[in-house]
Design an enzyme around this catalytic site. Structure first.
Site, PDB file in Angstrom:
ATOM      1  N   GLU A 169      31.510  42.655  37.907  1.00  0.00           N
ATOM      2  CA  GLU A 169      32.844  42.630  37.327  1.00  0.00           C
ATOM      3  C   GLU A 169      33.492  41.260  37.499  1.00  0.00           C
ATOM      4  O   GLU A 169      33.210  40.553  38.460  1.00  0.00           O
ATOM      5  CB  GLU A 169      33.740  43.658  38.033  1.00  0.00           C
ATOM      6  CG  GLU A 169      33.196  45.062  38.052  1.00  0.00           C
ATOM      7  CD  GLU A 169      33.907  45.937  39.077  1.00  0.00           C
ATOM      8  OE1 GLU A 169      34.975  45.519  39.583  1.00  0.00           O
ATOM      9  OE2 GLU A 169      33.403  47.030  39.364  1.00  0.00           O
ATOM     10  N   CYS A 205      26.848  43.961  47.816  1.00  0.00           N
ATOM     11  CA  CYS A 205      27.160  43.076  48.942  1.00  0.00           C
ATOM     12  C   CYS A 205      26.539  43.636  50.219  1.00  0.00           C
ATOM     13  O   CYS A 205      26.491  44.853  50.411  1.00  0.00           O
ATOM     14  CB  CYS A 205      28.682  42.972  49.107  1.00  0.00           C
ATOM     15  SG  CYS A 205      29.218  41.787  50.368  1.00  0.00           S
ATOM     16  N   CYS A 259      36.146  47.943  51.210  1.00  0.00           N
ATOM     17  CA  CYS A 259      35.669  47.343  49.952  1.00  0.00           C
ATOM     18  C   CYS A 259      34.670  48.251  49.247  1.00  0.00           C
ATOM     19  O   CYS A 259      33.653  48.644  49.824  1.00  0.00           O
ATOM     20  CB  CYS A 259      35.028  45.987  50.241  1.00  0.00           C
ATOM     21  SG  CYS A 259      34.369  45.176  48.773  1.00  0.00           S
ATOM     22  N   CYS A 299      37.667  45.257  43.720  1.00  0.00           N
ATOM     23  CA  CYS A 299      36.270  44.961  43.395  1.00  0.00           C
ATOM     24  C   CYS A 299      35.377  46.187  43.510  1.00  0.00           C
ATOM     25  O   CYS A 299      35.461  46.937  44.478  1.00  0.00           O
ATOM     26  CB  CYS A 299      35.733  43.882  44.328  1.00  0.00           C
ATOM     27  SG  CYS A 299      36.664  42.361  44.245  1.00  0.00           S
ATOM     28  N   CYS A 319      32.102  45.836  54.309  1.00  0.00           N
ATOM     29  CA  CYS A 319      33.460  45.941  54.845  1.00  0.00           C
ATOM     30  C   CYS A 319      34.022  47.323  54.515  1.00  0.00           C
ATOM     31  O   CYS A 319      33.825  47.837  53.412  1.00  0.00           O
ATOM     32  CB  CYS A 319      34.358  44.852  54.265  1.00  0.00           C
ATOM     33  SG  CYS A 319      33.843  43.180  54.726  1.00  0.00           S
ATOM     34  N   CYS A 356      38.974  36.231  38.581  1.00  0.00           N
ATOM     35  CA  CYS A 356      38.284  36.583  39.818  1.00  0.00           C
ATOM     36  C   CYS A 356      36.815  36.823  39.472  1.00  0.00           C
ATOM     37  O   CYS A 356      36.483  37.731  38.707  1.00  0.00           O
ATOM     38  CB  CYS A 356      38.922  37.836  40.410  1.00  0.00           C
ATOM     39  SG  CYS A 356      38.348  38.246  42.051  1.00  0.00           S
TER      40      CYS A 356
END
Length: 344
Positions: free
Chosen positions: A92, A112, A119, A330, A116, A105
């Protein structure tokens, strides 16, 4: 047989392509101009190259631009674009217009590794690093590209975990042969990976944003597992070796969670942690994500937190929340699209 994308190549790489194909040395700059200035989508449009050289190029190369496959538009003007990367992956980018400023962004990875707690991208797990082509394409193929004033690498993924490709993309954005933007138009956001942070500071003049979210190591490690490998205290000590008072800006991103990190106790700890650094704090409201028992704090508490830090010499801003009706945080749209593909 798939062709190599030209978009995302540096001038040195384009010179190598030109030499390999027996083209004159100046052809590399011509190709770069077509890619990064004139924004072409096909080699046939590169009309100052001879037909012979265009045909040679087309045998093994393509521009490598691809448009978004989906989009979501917010009532506030924010637009989330979804790009296909590879056969079945998606990333995205989010376009955020705000008066005379327009920020994009940009993502740097599919998924990832950092996981976290707050997220959505981390919940996907890690799939792949984006290439410079896939990073730059998010700008090249942006429908609103001509309005763009700023870029932040703050989308899906950890930029310093894909540093070679990110640095290549940053070179293209700032070099005279590329977009020729000032580094002050670009911010790279990171949790602060030891292996990449020092190299990024020394090899790029772009702004730096560190994801902080708690000044206390134990609490930060619960929110951000990477804290266990490279603590925020070590990050701050490393940053103190560099001068952030001139060319570039150093900021810390701080998501404010209700009842977790929003009291004056945490403000005092932030002041203690960041003492001696020329920096600022950006306070961010939390965008809720499924399956995570965290809440965003109210504006009154955020304002009080900001005013306390600012009155004690630490410049602090509250970032306006944008695109909440389209889940602009995100990973939300790409996770949904990935789920659709897995079912089909």
């Amino acid at each position: 047989m798939s062709k190599f994308p030209l978009l995302g190549m540096t001038l040195i790489e384009l010179q190598s392509v030109a030499k390999k194909l027996g083209m004159p040395s100046f052809a590399a700059k011509q190709i770069a101009s077509w890619l990064y200035d004139k924004k072409v989508t096909s080699i046939d449009e590169m009309t100052n190259l001879s037909l012979k050289y265009r045909e040679l190029l087309k045998e093994g190369y393509e521009v490598g631009a691809y448009t978004p496959v989906d989009e979501m538009r917010s009532v506030d003007g924010t637009v989330k674009y979804l790009y296909r990367v590879g056969e079945s992956n998606f990333v995205e980018s989010v376009y955020i217009p705000d008066d005379g400023r327009a920020t994009l962004c940009v993502s740097s990875q599919v998924g990832c590794k950092m996981n976290c707690k707050f997220c959505m991208t981390g919940k996907q797990g890690y799939t792949a690093n984006l290439t410079a082509n896939q990073i730059i394409n998010q700008i090249h193929s942006l429908p609103d590209r001509d309005k763009l004033t700023n870029v932040v690498l703050m989308g899906m993924g950890e930029p310093l975990d894909n540093l070679d490709e990110v640095l290549k993309a940053l070179e293209i954005m700032t070099a005279p042969y590329g977009y020729a933007w000032s580094p002050k138009r670009i911010t790279v956001s990171t949790i602060g990976l030891r292996k990449g942070l020092q190299r990024f500071i020394e090899e790029s003049d772009c702004h730096l944003a560190i994801s902080l979210h708690s000044p206390l190591s134990v609490q930060r490690s619960e929110l951000m597992p990477a804290e266990r490998a490279f603590s925020i205290i070590e990050i701050v000590e490393l940053l103190k070796n560099y001068d952030f008072s001139k060319q570039r800006r150093l900021s810390f991103e701080y998501i404010v969670f209700k009842g977790l990190n929003d009291s004056q106790v945490y403000a005092k700890e932030l002041l203690k942690l960041l003492r001696g650094l020329d920096c600022r704090i950006n306070l961010i409201r939390f965008h809720a994500i499924p399956g995570v028992n965290l809440e965003g704090t109210d504006m009154e508490t955020m304002t009080r937190f900001r005013d306390y830090l600012t009155s004690h010499g630490l410049f602090t801003t509250i970032r306006a929340s944008r695109g909440e009706d389209i889940f602009a945080a995100c990973g939300m749209l790409s996770t949904a699209k990935q789920g659709e593909n897995n079912k089909s």
